[in-house]
Scaffold this motif. Sequence first.
Motif, PDB file in Angstrom:
ATOM      1  N   LEU A 107      78.394  26.175 -70.861  1.00 60.90           N
ATOM      2  CA  LEU A 107      78.283  26.592 -72.272  1.00 60.90           C
ATOM      3  C   LEU A 107      76.820  26.700 -72.696  1.00 60.90           C
ATOM      4  O   LEU A 107      76.433  27.635 -73.399  1.00 60.90           O
ATOM      5  N   ALA A 108      76.004  25.734 -72.263  1.00 61.49           N
ATOM      6  CA  ALA A 108      74.587  25.737 -72.631  1.00 61.49           C
ATOM      7  C   ALA A 108      73.862  26.938 -72.030  1.00 61.49           C
ATOM      8  O   ALA A 108      73.021  27.570 -72.693  1.00 61.49           O
ATOM      9  N   VAL A 109      74.188  27.280 -70.777  1.00 62.83           N
ATOM     10  CA  VAL A 109      73.567  28.448 -70.132  1.00 62.83           C
ATOM     11  C   VAL A 109      73.922  29.719 -70.903  1.00 62.83           C
ATOM     12  O   VAL A 109      73.055  30.558 -71.181  1.00 62.83           O
ATOM     13  N   ASN A 110      75.187  29.845 -71.288  1.00 61.29           N
ATOM     14  CA  ASN A 110      75.601  31.016 -72.068  1.00 61.29           C
ATOM     15  C   ASN A 110      74.896  31.061 -73.418  1.00 61.29           C
ATOM     16  O   ASN A 110      74.511  32.133 -73.899  1.00 61.29           O
ATOM     17  N   ALA A 257      66.024  25.668 -69.289  1.00 63.51           N
ATOM     18  CA  ALA A 257      66.136  25.338 -70.718  1.00 63.51           C
ATOM     19  C   ALA A 257      67.533  24.829 -71.055  1.00 63.51           C
ATOM     20  O   ALA A 257      67.694  23.903 -71.857  1.00 63.51           O
ATOM     21  N   ALA A 258      68.548  25.418 -70.424  1.00 60.58           N
ATOM     22  CA  ALA A 258      69.931  25.016 -70.709  1.00 60.58           C
ATOM     23  C   ALA A 258      70.206  23.598 -70.225  1.00 60.58           C
ATOM     24  O   ALA A 258      70.826  22.792 -70.935  1.00 60.58           O
ATOM     25  N   VAL A 259      69.744  23.278 -69.017  1.00 57.06           N
ATOM     26  CA  VAL A 259      69.943  21.924 -68.486  1.00 57.06           C
ATOM     27  C   VAL A 259      69.234  20.901 -69.369  1.00 57.06           C
ATOM     28  O   VAL A 259      69.789  19.841 -69.692  1.00 57.06           O
ATOM     29  N   GLU A 260      68.024  21.230 -69.810  1.00 54.06           N
ATOM     30  CA  GLU A 260      67.284  20.324 -70.693  1.00 54.06           C
ATOM     31  C   GLU A 260      68.012  20.137 -72.013  1.00 54.06           C
ATOM     32  O   GLU A 260      68.091  19.038 -72.558  1.00 54.06           O
TER      33      GLU A 260
END
Length: 458
Positions: A107-110, A257-260
Motif C-alpha cells: 500500500l505504501a509503495v502504491n 521512501a515507501a519502506v521508510e
Amino acid sequence: MQQHLTPAEIVRELDKYIIGQKEAKRMVAIALRNRWRRQQVPAHLRDEIAPKNIIMIGPTGVGKTEIARRLARLAQSPFLKIEASKFTEVGYVGRDVESMVRDLTELAVNMVRAEEQEAVKLKAEEVAEEKLLDVLLPPRRRQEPEQHPAIEGEVEEVASKEAEQVDSTREKLRSLLRKGALNDRYVELEVPDRSVPMVEIFAGAGMEDMDFNLREMLGSMLPRRTKRRKVKIPEAREILIQEESQRLIDMDKVTKAAVERVEQTGIIFLDEIDKIAGREAGRGPDVSREGVQRDLLPIVEGSTVNTKYGMVRTDHILFIASGAFHIAKPSDLIPELQGRFPIRVELTSLNKEDFIRILKEPENALIVQYLALLETEGVELVFADEAIDEIAQIAYQVNSRMENIGARRLHTIMEKLLSEISFNATDLKGQTIQINRQYVQDTLTDIIRDEDLSRYIL
C-alpha cells in the motif's frame, strides 16, 4: 504531512466525521502527536521511544474503524485494516501474521508512486502530447539528396518548405487536440501486453504471497511483449501519460521512501482482536488462538519482516486493536501482548441523540449523501426535523430489541425508507419531496411492529 497538528486540532478534525467518543479521539490524537514529538527528540533517544499502541473496546458500529481510518488520512500514513481472526498459528492452514506487514508495504509503495506520478504529471502530459501528435502526423523521413552540386541546393530549399508546412500542420493539430475537437477520432497505439502466463505453482492456503511473487518473477524474465490497440484520443492520451509517468519516476527512490514511511508512520488496525483472546488449553481452536497471539507478539514488539521490497522493521508501526469483548476480556490476551497495548479506551453505545447528530452533523452525513444522490436525478429531498427525530428513534429502538449494530442500523433504515423514491426517481424529475414524521411512520411502522419481519428487513 499533517503530523504537526496539535491533539486539539486532531480531535476537531475527527469531530467533522465521527459523533461522540471523546475519550477515544483524545487517545488517538495523543498517539499521533507523539509520533511528531518522537521525530524532534535527539537521534540517540528516537529509536528507544516505542509507539503507544491502543485497544479500543466497544460494540460494533460506534466508530472504532472510522476513527483509525480518519487518523491515517490526517497523518497521510499507510493504513491497513485487517481482522485478527483471519490469521492462524504457524502450522495451521490460513494467513500468517507477517502478511499484514507485506500488505502495508505494498500500500505504501502504491501511495508514494501515486505522489511521484502526480509530481511529474505536467512533464508526462507534455511528452504524451508530442507522442500523440507523432501518431496523428507521422514525421517524414528526410530523403538524402544525390551527391550532385547542381541540385543539392534546390532539394534543401524544398525540404525546408516541407518542414515549415509540417510544423504548421502540427501546430493546428495541437490546437484542435487541446480544444477536444479530435476526441472522437481513433488512433492505433502499441501498448505493453500485461498478460502473464497462468502457472499454478503453490495451491495451499497461506502461500498467496509466494505464489504471486513467483508469477511476477516469471513475468519479468519473459521478453517484453506488446500489442496494438485502437482507442479514442482521450484514452490514448491517458495511456501515454501513464507510460511516461512510469518512465519519469525512479522506482528505487519510491521503494526506499515507501519502506521508510511504513517503518516511521505506518498504522495497522487489528479488528476483532477479541476473537483470538481465548486462552483455555487443551482444545484445538483455543490452542490456535493463543498461537496467533504468540505469532503476533514479535510483530507488535518490533521485528524485521522480509517483503519483496526489502526488509521492513515494525518497531515504530502504530497498532490499533479493537473488539467488542462481549465474551472475552482484554485480560484474556496473553500477558506479553497485553503489555504491548498500554492504552485502553472504551467506546460507548450510541443513543437516540447520537443518531440524530450522525444523520445531520458530519460532513459526510447520511442525509447529505442521499440528498446528493437524488439531486443527480433532479429530485429535491427535504427532511423535516421531526422526520430525523423519528428515524433516530426507530434506529435506537431496533438496536435495543435486536442485535446492537450501532450507526450501521441507520444505513439499513434509510435504504428501506427511501427505496420507493430511489426506484421511481427518474419519473420524479423536477419534484420536491418532503420527508416528514408521517411519511417515516407510514413506511416503517408496520415493519417495526412485526418483530419477526424486522429481524429480516432492518
